[in-house]
Enzyme design. Structure first.
Site, PDB file in Angstrom:
ATOM      1  N   GLN A 205      -9.595   9.613  -4.740  1.00  0.00           N
ATOM      2  CA  GLN A 205      -9.258  10.207  -3.444  1.00  0.00           C
ATOM      3  C   GLN A 205     -10.406  11.014  -2.833  1.00  0.00           C
ATOM      4  O   GLN A 205     -10.613  11.001  -1.619  1.00  0.00           O
ATOM      5  CB  GLN A 205      -8.036  11.115  -3.613  1.00  0.00           C
ATOM      6  CG  GLN A 205      -7.673  11.952  -2.399  1.00  0.00           C
ATOM      7  CD  GLN A 205      -7.007  11.158  -1.302  1.00  0.00           C
ATOM      8  OE1 GLN A 205      -5.848  10.791  -1.392  1.00  0.00           O
ATOM      9  NE2 GLN A 205      -7.750  10.866  -0.242  1.00  0.00           N
TER      10      GLN A 205
ATOM     11  N   ASP B  77       2.659   3.231   2.851  1.00  0.00           N
ATOM     12  CA  ASP B  77       1.622   4.236   2.634  1.00  0.00           C
ATOM     13  C   ASP B  77       2.192   5.548   2.115  1.00  0.00           C
ATOM     14  O   ASP B  77       1.863   5.978   1.012  1.00  0.00           O
ATOM     15  CB  ASP B  77       0.817   4.459   3.916  1.00  0.00           C
ATOM     16  CG  ASP B  77      -0.538   5.118   3.651  1.00  0.00           C
ATOM     17  OD1 ASP B  77      -0.887   5.312   2.474  1.00  0.00           O
ATOM     18  OD2 ASP B  77      -1.239   5.419   4.627  1.00  0.00           O
TER      19      ASP B  77
ATOM     20  N   HIS C 166       1.455   5.460  -2.032  1.00  0.00           N
ATOM     21  CA  HIS C 166       0.941   6.543  -2.872  1.00  0.00           C
ATOM     22  C   HIS C 166       2.125   7.204  -3.582  1.00  0.00           C
ATOM     23  O   HIS C 166       2.673   8.192  -3.108  1.00  0.00           O
ATOM     24  CB  HIS C 166       0.174   7.562  -2.023  1.00  0.00           C
ATOM     25  CG  HIS C 166      -1.112   7.028  -1.471  1.00  0.00           C
ATOM     26  ND1 HIS C 166      -2.322   7.195  -2.099  1.00  0.00           N
ATOM     27  CD2 HIS C 166      -1.367   6.298  -0.362  1.00  0.00           C
ATOM     28  CE1 HIS C 166      -3.274   6.614  -1.402  1.00  0.00           C
ATOM     29  NE2 HIS C 166      -2.714   6.048  -0.331  1.00  0.00           N
TER      30      HIS C 166
ATOM     31  N   HIS D  93      -9.377   1.706   0.259  1.00  0.00           N
ATOM     32  CA  HIS D  93      -9.194   2.370   1.542  1.00  0.00           C
ATOM     33  C   HIS D  93     -10.519   2.200   2.283  1.00  0.00           C
ATOM     34  O   HIS D  93     -11.548   2.713   1.851  1.00  0.00           O
ATOM     35  CB  HIS D  93      -8.939   3.864   1.339  1.00  0.00           C
ATOM     36  CG  HIS D  93      -7.583   4.211   0.829  1.00  0.00           C
ATOM     37  ND1 HIS D  93      -7.090   3.731  -0.367  1.00  0.00           N
ATOM     38  CD2 HIS D  93      -6.620   5.021   1.345  1.00  0.00           C
ATOM     39  CE1 HIS D  93      -5.869   4.227  -0.556  1.00  0.00           C
ATOM     40  NE2 HIS D  93      -5.567   5.004   0.460  1.00  0.00           N
TER      41      HIS D  93
ATOM     42  N   HIS E 123       0.855  -1.202   0.000  1.00  0.00           N
ATOM     43  CA  HIS E 123       0.000   0.000   0.000  1.00  0.00           C
ATOM     44  C   HIS E 123       0.882   1.240   0.000  1.00  0.00           C
ATOM     45  O   HIS E 123       1.563   1.531   0.990  1.00  0.00           O
ATOM     46  CB  HIS E 123      -0.915   0.011   1.222  1.00  0.00           C
ATOM     47  CG  HIS E 123      -1.938   1.103   1.196  1.00  0.00           C
ATOM     48  ND1 HIS E 123      -3.267   0.888   0.910  1.00  0.00           N
ATOM     49  CD2 HIS E 123      -1.829   2.440   1.404  1.00  0.00           C
ATOM     50  CE1 HIS E 123      -3.930   2.032   0.968  1.00  0.00           C
ATOM     51  NE2 HIS E 123      -3.062   2.993   1.259  1.00  0.00           N
TER      52      HIS E 123
ATOM     53  N   GLU F  69     -10.969   4.013   7.187  1.00  0.00           N
ATOM     54  CA  GLU F  69      -9.792   4.715   7.724  1.00  0.00           C
ATOM     55  C   GLU F  69     -10.298   5.832   8.627  1.00  0.00           C
ATOM     56  O   GLU F  69     -10.270   7.008   8.291  1.00  0.00           O
ATOM     57  CB  GLU F  69      -8.920   5.261   6.595  1.00  0.00           C
ATOM     58  CG  GLU F  69      -7.587   5.807   7.073  1.00  0.00           C
ATOM     59  CD  GLU F  69      -6.755   6.396   5.951  1.00  0.00           C
ATOM     60  OE1 GLU F  69      -5.653   6.877   6.254  1.00  0.00           O
ATOM     61  OE2 GLU F  69      -7.197   6.399   4.787  1.00  0.00           O
TER      62      GLU F  69
END
Length: 423
Positions: free
Chosen positions: A150, A307, A57, A208, A55, A211
């Site tokens: 997002q 992450d 970005h 996701h 995971h 969270e």
């Protein structure tokens, strides 16, 4: 190449590993050396399969300070800051930062990364940039891309169309963020919509999910249901799952068996979950990492992700998955021998299963990808953040590093420090 005198993660020692035609040709003690093969002395160090980040970005990595620093260090300011940065992004800068991070990754023995890429910008600049990067790094790193809305696939105008375009361009995995939709009902609807899209296209799913510190967030339950309904077992991942940290035990006793039945994968992000969650608490303060030991005990495959590295959400990080494993070990209180080994697996074999890496592992016939670590076993590797002595992909050495040693010149006692337990 033939590497002699190795230790393996399963505890075997005195092993040799032979590489021929970019594949692992043999593993065992005292292997004969074919003519012309390079012989390397492993000196009893640990040979590991490559690290895998389940995971990440990469579209945001190394953007720290652009256009400003996250002053509060919170999740919501990070999301707002990313919104400010998106109009200023260029493909050239995205590619440059991503390639720089891939160099960091290789030096750390990290040879497979699943990266979420934001699709809420209608220009799809980040998507096109990372598709380019994926091709550039293919000889030495597996980069898997997730189409990630997002700002919410239902909440953000045009997000579903953008996500579909991203998949058409060749993005690998369907992503989502149901807890960021306007309502709980919209979140559940987004899970259903995105899982149906993945089923139609024969793709994997990585959302996701929950969270949040809200113990009533229930999207992982919906994800498990839709996985079963659509026959997606084994192809779906719930990432973060932070709300499970706050749920009552009775509900979790129902939820985890549902996840196991659906053969969901789970990804915890120890460095980030414990940093961004619990911000509304005084004391006791929740730390937000999901229930890793309980999930593993139920047979759920759990991987760890880095992450973020130097981006709007996190100003630290270096691409070191042993740092991730160490933080996961501490926060989950997994300090038994089996627990510590499980944390090593979470950044290697478990995460490889999440990505579906069929050619992964220290087995005869697999591609010759591995890392020689200056440690005697996985626990010591985590303790020392072990030096990556060799990083090999397809039988080719990508990176070399000298053993970590300190030459001390103490009065009356010059000596060399070796941090390992045994020589």
């Amino acid at each position: 190449m033939l590497i002699r005198n190795l230790r393996l993660p399963d505890g075997r020692s005195g092993q040799d590993l032979l590489v021929q035609d970019a594949r692992i040709a043999a593993i065992g003690p005292s292997l004969p050396a074919p003519a012309g093969v390079e012989i390397i002395d492993g000196q009893g160090w640990l040979l590991s399969p490559p690290f895998v980040d389940a995971h990440f970005h990469m579209d945001a990595t190394l953007s720290y300070g652009l256009p400003r620093v996250n002053a509060s260090g919170t999740l919501l300011e990070g999301i707002a800051l990313w919104g400010e940065l998106k109009p200023l992004l260029t493909q050239e800068a995205l590619v440059e930062r991503a390639l720089a991070y891939c160099d960091w990754a290789v030096a750390k023995g990290l040879l497979a990364i699943r990266s979420h890429v934001d699709v809420c910008d209608p220009r799809l600049l980040a998507v096109e940039a990372l598709l380019h990067v994926r091709e550039r790094v293919k000889p030495y790193l597996d980069l898997q891309l997730v189409a990630f809305p997002q700002d919410g696939v239902l909440r953000a105008p045009g997000a579903l169309a953008n996500l579909t375009r991203a998949l058409d361009l060749g993005v690998d995995v369907v992503g989502g963020i149901p807890h960021f939709e306007r309502t709980m009902a919209d979140g559940a609807a987004s899970v259903k919509l995105l899982c149906e899209l993945a089923a139609e296209r024969g793709l994997m799913v990585d959302m996701h999910c929950d969270e949040s510190d809200d113990p009533l967030s229930r999207h992982i339950e919906t994800l498990a249901f839709e996985t079963q309904r659509l026959g997606l077992q084994g192809r779906v991942t719930g990432s973060h799952l932070s709300s499970m940290h706050s749920m009552d035990n009775y509900y979790v006793s129902k939820l985890i068996p549902l996840m196991a039945e659906a053969r969901l994968h789970a990804v915890a992000n120890p460095l980030i979950n414990i940093t961004l969650q619990g911000r509304h608490d005084s004391y006791p303060k929740r730390r937000g990492m999901t229930r890793v030991p309980e999930l593993l005990a139920a047979g759920v495959n759990v991987g760890f992700g880095h992450d973020c590295v130097m981006d709007p959400w996190y100003s630290l990080g270096s691409g070191d998955m042993l740092e991730v494993a160490a933080m996961g070990l501490h926060v989950a209180q997994m300090t038994s021998q089996a627990g510590m080994k499980a944390c090593f697996d979470a950044v290697t074999a478990n995460s490889a299963r999440i990505l579906g890496l069929a050619d992964y592992g220290l087995e005869v016939g697999k591609r010759a990808d591995f890392v020689l670590l200056q440690a005697r076993d996985p626990v010591e590797a985590i303790r020392l953040r072990a030096q990556r002595l060799l990083v090999v992909r397809g039988g080719q050495v990508l990176s070399r590093c000298a053993p970590a040693r300190a030459q001390l010149n103490l009065p009356g006692r010059p000596t060399e420090v070796d941090w390992t337990l045994s020589r």
